[in-house]
Design an enzyme around this catalytic site. Structure first.
Site, PDB file in Angstrom:
ATOM      1  N   SER B  55       0.820  -1.239  -0.171  1.00  0.00           N
ATOM      2  CA  SER B  55      -0.187  -0.117   0.042  1.00  0.00           C
ATOM      3  C   SER B  55       0.915   1.368  -0.056  1.00  0.00           C
ATOM      4  O   SER B  55       1.969   1.227  -0.033  1.00  0.00           O
ATOM      5  CB  SER B  55      -0.886  -0.166   1.150  1.00  0.00           C
ATOM      6  OG  SER B  55      -1.887  -1.248   1.019  1.00  0.00           O
ATOM      7  N   HIS B  57       0.591   3.553  -2.410  1.00  0.00           N
ATOM      8  CA  HIS B  57       0.774   3.931  -4.043  1.00  0.00           C
ATOM      9  C   HIS B  57      -0.495   4.328  -4.647  1.00  0.00           C
ATOM     10  O   HIS B  57      -0.919   4.358  -5.816  1.00  0.00           O
ATOM     11  CB  HIS B  57       1.475   3.043  -4.817  1.00  0.00           C
ATOM     12  CG  HIS B  57       2.780   2.413  -4.244  1.00  0.00           C
ATOM     13  ND1 HIS B  57       3.866   3.289  -4.124  1.00  0.00           N
ATOM     14  CD2 HIS B  57       3.153   1.127  -3.980  1.00  0.00           C
ATOM     15  CE1 HIS B  57       4.801   2.453  -3.667  1.00  0.00           C
ATOM     16  NE2 HIS B  57       4.306   1.124  -3.405  1.00  0.00           N
ATOM     17  N   LYS B 105       4.444  -6.036 -10.169  1.00  0.00           N
ATOM     18  CA  LYS B 105       5.734  -5.053 -10.184  1.00  0.00           C
ATOM     19  C   LYS B 105       6.988  -5.613  -9.781  1.00  0.00           C
ATOM     20  O   LYS B 105       7.115  -6.597  -8.734  1.00  0.00           O
ATOM     21  CB  LYS B 105       5.411  -3.624  -9.247  1.00  0.00           C
ATOM     22  CG  LYS B 105       4.049  -3.043  -9.845  1.00  0.00           C
ATOM     23  CD  LYS B 105       4.149  -1.576  -9.087  1.00  0.00           C
ATOM     24  CE  LYS B 105       4.059  -1.542  -7.433  1.00  0.00           C
ATOM     25  NZ  LYS B 105       3.054  -2.238  -6.702  1.00  0.00           N
ATOM     26  N   HIS B 219       9.171   3.535  -3.318  1.00  0.00           N
ATOM     27  CA  HIS B 219       9.297   3.327  -1.782  1.00  0.00           C
ATOM     28  C   HIS B 219      10.675   4.532  -1.238  1.00  0.00           C
ATOM     29  O   HIS B 219      10.949   4.127  -0.155  1.00  0.00           O
ATOM     30  CB  HIS B 219       9.765   2.208  -1.666  1.00  0.00           C
ATOM     31  CG  HIS B 219       8.649   1.146  -2.375  1.00  0.00           C
ATOM     32  ND1 HIS B 219       9.169   0.584  -3.469  1.00  0.00           N
ATOM     33  CD2 HIS B 219       7.593   0.542  -2.002  1.00  0.00           C
ATOM     34  CE1 HIS B 219       8.257  -0.136  -3.948  1.00  0.00           C
ATOM     35  NE2 HIS B 219       7.223  -0.239  -3.151  1.00  0.00           N
TER      36      HIS B 219
END
Lengths: 333, 333
Positions: B55, B57, B105, B219
């Site tokens: 989470s 994004h 991803k 990140h």
């Protein structure tokens, strides 16, 4: 100041050039003076909607130009009213012979300049009606405002009156609907951080690392109270109490709810805000029948949120649901 | 840490509760384990698309669940991979008998956990294909990645493969299209500020008041270079050069362009970025035929932007234009 800009004084001009390059299917951009009109303007025989105000609240208003919403938006410099000349030129550019509705957020400079523009247009035989939005329950009078500030309900006015105009309703009726939206809408905002106007180069206000401002205005104007940060649920409780008690909203009401990000707030947090708002409304028998959750009327990179509730009747809901095709709001097409 | 949250450890759960309250027409939310599926799942006879990841994004991936895009999203905790169990349960929940495509991803934890989930599902007779996105040109290998990181192209894969699945194409063809999108997409990001993971309570990295990070990961992973802030046009020049030279994109190419906000960047700045990107592409004879400008794959409240370009053929464009109805992306319906 950390911003993705070139010269601070060119921010609005370059934004408009970006919009022109991005959305030629939706809008035409006029650079001198600054205004944005829908690509097929003027639409003959349709009431035209013109809004505007200081830049820095994107996507308001330029992102709402297009089919089913605004015919024109007049962006001022950041947090600065558009000039009468801008508004007058935009009004002329979109006038299709059925009259023009000016949608004005209640800030003294905006109100004055839209009034002057309306007089100029009327002198040329263009019929102009105006609605001034004043939905912010936080404070009476403010840094730039007599009475209440116009904030989130403006998005609802533009969508719903825009659909009414698209449906072919006459100016008096479109104006009545716009006013009905404003009268049935209430908002309040809060901020965790300030924002920085590019040409100022420093934060609009100072706020402690453990503080928040409840009832903040969209230009960083003071709100009701500065206090220590609380958990999201308690913040939403305070905001919802102020909003719900003001109209007041009642059990059985159907509402359209907007949980708006001020520009620097992650979407994950807006859903946490919406969660609590929905719980509160459910507890009071208030039925949220539509919602918007995201950045719709911002204050540059400010971290914070605002909540807007609109009590909606069948007609307002019908126009809410009607197709819209703009850069920032699109459905049904 | 200034955030609109309650307990840091409840952020994802409460976000999901908010999504469930906000979008019952679009999605169903499963709390234990966390996953989001489209409201009409499973869709019998249709290839199902499952994505997920940490989470933080948002709107990726939960905001892309719905008709024409994802069947399920599996959100991990903030910046933390979803578990094999989550992915397996979501895969079962959306399987309609025509197979399931996992869109992953390229982060080591995500790849490993999706692989384990695929094996579990296959053991129950569900056919699973996978596509791993790795479009970030900034660096080879990274803090959490072997090879290139998967970033913005993931949005394009989910939209385009989602439309292909909605059109009834079989799993092998949907997977081939998804891979074609990834192979033809390139991205790069940059940041002006860090972000703060709620349970960490402090910024992920330190950055000076006059510095930026070029090639940042979603990140906050290190990028190519830390340097003094430059004007937006120079920043875009650097990013575009890295992206365009990598595929390489050539004169005559048609591309879909995304100028993405990292979460804390005002829209006004993203249009200034788009302006320069469009000028560069025009100068090279590259034709931007569609675009997205806004917050589509974010890093909490990070200030910054990423650019993704996808070289699109007729088939990819057809599926891009197909109707989509999700919380974060909607048109044609």
């Amino acid at each position: 100041m950390k911003k993705l800009i070139n010269q601070p004084e060119n921010v609005v001009k370059e934004e408009l050039e970006g919009i022109a390059l991005a959305h030629p299917d939706l809008v035409k951009v006029h650079i001198s003076p600054h205004y944005i009109v829908r690509a097929d303007a003027p639409v003959k025989g349709k009431v035209a909607l013109v809004s505007g105000g200081g830049s820095g609240h994107e996507p308001l208003h330029g992102g709402y130009v297009g089919m089913g919403m605004l015919d024109a938006a007049c962006p001022g410099e950041v947090f600065t009213s558009p000039t009468p000349d801008q508004i007058y030129e935009a009004t002329k550019a979109v006038s299709g012979g059925a009259g023009v509705l000016h949608i004005v957020k209640n800030y003294s400079g905006d109100v004055m300049n839209f009034e002057m523009a309306a007089e100029l247009a009327q002198a040329e035989g263009i019929e102009v009606a105006s609605v001034v939005t004043n939905d912010d329950v936080a404070v009476e009078d403010s840094l730039y405002t007599q009475g209440r500030r116009g904030v989130g309900v403006t998005v609802f006015v533009e969508k719903i009156a825009g659909a009414a105009a698209e449906a072919g309703l006459p100016l008096a009726k479109v104006a009545e609907i716009a006013k009905r939206v404003n009268e049935n809408g209430r908002s309040m905002g809060m901020a965790l951080t300030s924002c920085t106007v590019p040409v100022a180069g420093k934060p609009t206000f100072e706020i402690g690392d453990d503080e928040m401002e409840i009832g903040i205005g969209i230009h960083g104007e003071p709100g009701r109270t500065r206090m220590k940060i609380k958990p999201a649920d308690e913040i939403v409780d305070m905001m919802a109490e102020a909003i719900l008690g003001d109209l007041p909203f009642k059990s059985g009401d159907r509402v359209i709810a907007m949980v708006n990000g001020m520009g620097g707030t992650p979407l994950i947090e807006l859903y946490i805000v919406y969660r609590r708002l929905a719980q509160i409304c459910e507890g009071k028998g208030i039925n949220i029948v539509r919602n918007l959750i995201g950045n719709y009327i911002t204050s540059l990179e400010m971290a914070g949120t605002s909540i807007t509730l609109l009590r909606a009747d069948d007609e307002l809901l019908k126009f809410w649901d009607a197709p819209v095709k703009t850069a920032a709001l699109r459905w049904g097409v």
